[in-house]
Design an enzyme around this catalytic site. Structure first.
Site, PDB file in Angstrom:
ATOM      1  N   GLU A 176      12.732  36.977  43.101  1.00 40.64           N
ATOM      2  CA  GLU A 176      14.080  37.782  43.790  1.00 40.64           C
ATOM      3  C   GLU A 176      14.314  39.266  43.279  1.00 40.64           C
ATOM      4  OE1 GLU A 176      14.431  34.541  42.590  1.00 40.64           O
ATOM      5  OE2 GLU A 176      15.027  33.073  44.276  1.00 40.64           O
TER       6      GLU A 176
ATOM      7  N   HIS B  21      24.551  26.488  41.608  1.00 42.54           N
ATOM      8  CA  HIS B  21      24.173  26.532  43.250  1.00 42.54           C
ATOM      9  C   HIS B  21      25.225  26.288  43.735  1.00 42.54           C
ATOM     10  CE1 HIS B  21      20.174  25.437  41.502  1.00 42.54           C
ATOM     11  NE2 HIS B  21      19.651  25.619  42.656  1.00 42.54           N
TER      12      HIS B  21
END
Lengths: 347, 452
Positions: free
Chosen positions: B186, B255
């Site tokens: 990322e 998450h």
């Protein structure tokens, strides 16, 4: 305008010299034109940085100011190997790169002093200047950030298939950031035209390479990604240019990225507030006396009789005039209009 | 003894799926681990393996059947010599199904139809029921057809067809040059995207979830958001960072975070968080064309929900404009993204008690359309702001402050807020439910503000 423009133009003999070098170990010969151009360019950076240091001491430059003195051959040699359109991106020690790209010394100095005529209109400072026209993409203050960004410049070249390559400069300190290896992986995976130029000046701020790096041969840092690399005498502008030309041939022919470890040295502190407790005065003195990039060229020019002492003095005077003019402008130019606070946030 | 094969839940948010294919026929013998059927979920097509051994005695749900609810018996496994008829009668979808706690799909209320048509939609435009997922995909495809500089990059966006199927079909139409699968990296690909954008390309960077963008937030803020200013206006960064944000269902603390408040603090960014499919489409198209870095916050639970989307060749929704989702005059409910689902249901309940709530969907968090909120409060005098994110320094805190600054004299009661609880997201179903806002919370807050 800076005399830097001449360094961007790659002459045919220069190319031939670079190609015939074989390895970077034996530096190729420069023509008279190349030697004089390199001398002028490096001298401009040296004098500019000396002046910046002086203005900092006078309180005209604030914040951080990272000088490039000692490392001039790296960016100067690389610029001699580039084509028009190739991009340059670097970290916070960026004044030399901007001058070598041909950016206006007045604009650079006025940015250092935070004035309206600065290249970022006084809103960027020493670490943040850009020029689309000169293909200079900054000027980044987060160590290692420019490596991913520069890989994006290479991605854009690849996407557009425009034949250009990206010069991504970072230091031995940045070379330990995780995103460098994320970028290496993608650059090689997609065969992006990226030249990773590690300016190893031996110290990440005050931490010697031997105290920070398990693998101190930075040219090998891409090995696990199959990226070739080599160590280059970054104090010899000829060796830099030859290695740059070789790496560029590699990248432009679609073979992907290349790593150049430029072995160099900074004479000044990391920034202006560096107490320099981490190295000896003798070490610095020895580098200055035995390996100075500008003195090497100067000696060769005189030996080959490419120019006389008087000719070089004339060049020196011209460079000093450019720098004096920049300092004069940067000292007297007004601060940005207060309305500038609220502009350029979004388009 | 005969055993029912139940429609499996194959993703955290799956409530139903399509039984796309039976691999085994009635009468085939089945061993544990055999693939017996293929099921298409909201995220992917998956093979279903047998757990029990025996013979496929009877197929209860034919292949090709859509919208088969999780836990519905789809077939019967019998032992040799046993009759399929011996299987227990197919039960209706059990109320005790483990996913029954998940929000119900498609919260399109009757009141939606009465909402004034968005200013962007000409009268008489045909409306097509579309999922948020399809709307996002259509937006990207349209913009990629329009502009060769637009490309999409991220993990699993190409060959996998998108971790949440948002990029489904894009690889087939646009090829691997413009639909780029990245390694799991990322920080690296966010920075790469920003660099490409600085040269004038228009990347759409998909994060599999915005939770993973924490690895990349340095480039989003330090490189993308600040460069225009630091360059004195020379170096723009036309880039979209998009992906699901906030809680899905039962995916745990790492998450489930809602980043709306985080990004909304950054000058140089625009932060968009749509609720409806029409807004998802129109705002994403606008985001891709915008010359600035855009944070486009989606929500996994909304992906499968359907809304009316105007059938127009080029449907754009302006960034920075809120929308009146429901007209009312007693109280103003302000929210955005999935927070809207609570407001919509709460308004329906309040209406039964004679309270007509006006609902403002902010759609864009930054720049925030305070004017539309204030205009509503001038009418109602009361406000509840709702978000799934945490309370401290949250978006609702900002809304409350802006109302105080701009509309204090119009208030008949203090502004109230309903937010996610000030805790990391728990996993247990009951605790997760407690950690999120509820419709009841919104109703209670509304009544408190109305002094009822």
């Amino acid at each position: 305008m800076a005399s830097a423009a001449s360094a961007r133009t790659k002459s045919a003999p220069a190319r031939a010299a670079a190609k015939s070098s074989g390895s970077a170990a034996a530096a190729p010969q420069f023509s008279k034109e190349q030697e004089l151009s390199a001398y002028r360019e490096m001298l401009l950076i040296r004098r500019f940085e000396e002046k910046a240091g002086q203005l900092y001491g006078m309180g005209l430059i604030g914040g951080f100011c990272h000088l490039y003195i000692g490392q001039e051959a790296v960016v100067t040699g690389m610029q001699m190997a580039l084509n028009e359109g190739d991009q340059i991106i670097t970290g916070y020690r960026d004044h030399g790169h901007m001058l070598a790209c041909g950016m206006d010394p007045k604009g650079v100095m006025a940015e250092l002093t935070g004035r309206r005529g600065g290249l970022s209109r006084g809103k960027g400072g020493s670490m943040h200047m850009f020029s689309k026209e000169k293909h200079f993409y900054g000027g980044h203050g987060i160590v290692g950030g420019q490596v991913s960004l520069g890989t994006g410049l290479a991605f854009a070249n690849h996407y557009r298939n425009n034949g250009s390559a990206s010069m991504i400069y970072f230091g031995d300190g940045a070379a330990n950031q995780g995103q460098v290896y994320e970028s290496f992986n993608m650059a090689e995976l997609w065969k992006l035209p990226a030249i990773f130029i590690i300016e190893n000046n031996r110290y990440a701020m005050g931490t010697a390479v031997s105290r920070s790096s398990a693998q101190q041969d930075f040219s090998r840092r891409g090995l696990s990604f199959n990226i070739p690399g080599e160590q280059v005498d970054g104090m010899d502008v000829r060796a830099v240019m030859a290695a740059g030309a070789k790496a560029l041939d590699w990248a432009r022919s679609g073979k992907g990225p290349y790593i150049l470890e430029m072995q160099t040295y900074r004479y000044r502190g990391h920034s202006m507030s560096d107490p320099a407790k981490y190295r000896s005065k003798e070490e610095v003195q020895k580098m200055r006396e035995e390996h100075d990039p500008i003195e090497q060229v100067r000696a060769r020019i005189l030996r080959a009789k490419f120019a006389t002492e008087d000719d070089l003095k004339a060049i020196d005077a011209k460079v000093r005039a450019i720098v004096a003019e920049a300092a004069e402008f940067a000292s007297n130019d007004p601060e940005p209009d207060v309305s500038e606070l609220w502009t350029d946030i979004t388009l | 003894m005969a055993t029912n094969i139940l429609m499996p839940a194959l993703s955290p948010t799956m409530e139903q799926g399509k039984l796309s294919k039976w691999v085994k026929k009635e009468g085939d013998s089945i061993k544990s681990g055999d693939v017996i059927a293929e099921i298409e979920t909201d995220k992917a097509t998956m093979e279903v393996e047998a757990v029990d051994e025996g013979v496929l005695g009877k197929i209860l749900v034919a292949e090709g059947t859509e919208n088969v609810a999780v836990n519905t018996p789809i077939g019967v496994i019998v032992q040799d010599g046993e009759s399929a008829d011996a299987a227990p009668a197919p039960a209706p979808v059990a109320a005790s199904a483990p996913i029954s706690a998940a929000p119900a799909a498609a919260p399109i209320s009757a009141s939606f139809a009465s909402v004034p048509a968005a200013a962007e939609v000409p009268a008489g435009t045909q409306m097509v029921m579309t999922t948020v997922r399809e709307a996002l995909r259509d937006a990207m495809a349209e913009e990629m057809r329009r502009d060769g500089d637009v490309f999409v990059m991220g993990e699993e966006v190409a060959e996998y067809q998108g971790a949440y199927k948002i990029t489904q079909g894009l690889l087939q139409e646009f090829g691997a040059r413009r639909v780029v699968d990245t390694p799991i990296t990322e920080h690296g690909f966010a920075g790469l995207g920003v660099g490409a954008a600085m040269t004038g390309l228009r990347p759409i960077i998909e994060f599999m979830t915005f939770n993973f963008a924490m690895q990349a937030i340095d480039h989003i803020i330090n490189s993308a958001a600040k460069t225009l200013y630091m360059s004195g206006g020379q170096m723009g960064c036309p880039i979209v960072f998009r992906g699901p944000n906030g809680a899905a269902a039962r995916v745990g603390a790492q998450h489930s975070q809602d980043f709306a408040a985080w990004y909304s603090q950054i000058p140089g960014l625009k932060v968009v968080m749509p609720y409806t499919a029409a807004d998802a489409k129109g705002l994403l198209k606008s985001a891709i064309r915008d010359p600035n870095p855009i944070i486009f916050l989606e929500n996994e639970i909304l992906y499968g929900q359907s809304f009316e989307v105007p059938k127009l060749d080029d449907y754009l929704v302006p960034i920075g404009k809120a929308r009146v989702h429901r007209v009312g005059h007693h109280i103003t409910l302000v929210s955005f993204g999935i927070g809207m689902t609570y407001c919509v249901k709460a308004a329906e309940e309040l209406a039964k008690e004679g309270i007509e709530a006006e609902i403002i969907d902010l759609r864009t968090i930054r720049p925030m359309d305070t004017e539309t909120v204030v205009r509503s409060i001038m009418k109602t005098g009361r406000c509840v702001a709702v978000e799934e994110g945490w309370p401290q320094s949250g978006v609702t805190a900002e809304i409350g402050m802006r109302i105080m600054e701009a509309a204090f004299d119009y208030l008949d009661a203090p502004v109230a807020r309903v937010t996610g609880k000030d805790v990391p997201m728990p996993y247990a179903a009951n605790l997760e439910k407690l950690a999120l806002p509820t419709v009841a919370d919104v109703i209670q807050a509304a009544k408190a503000v109305l002094y009822r």
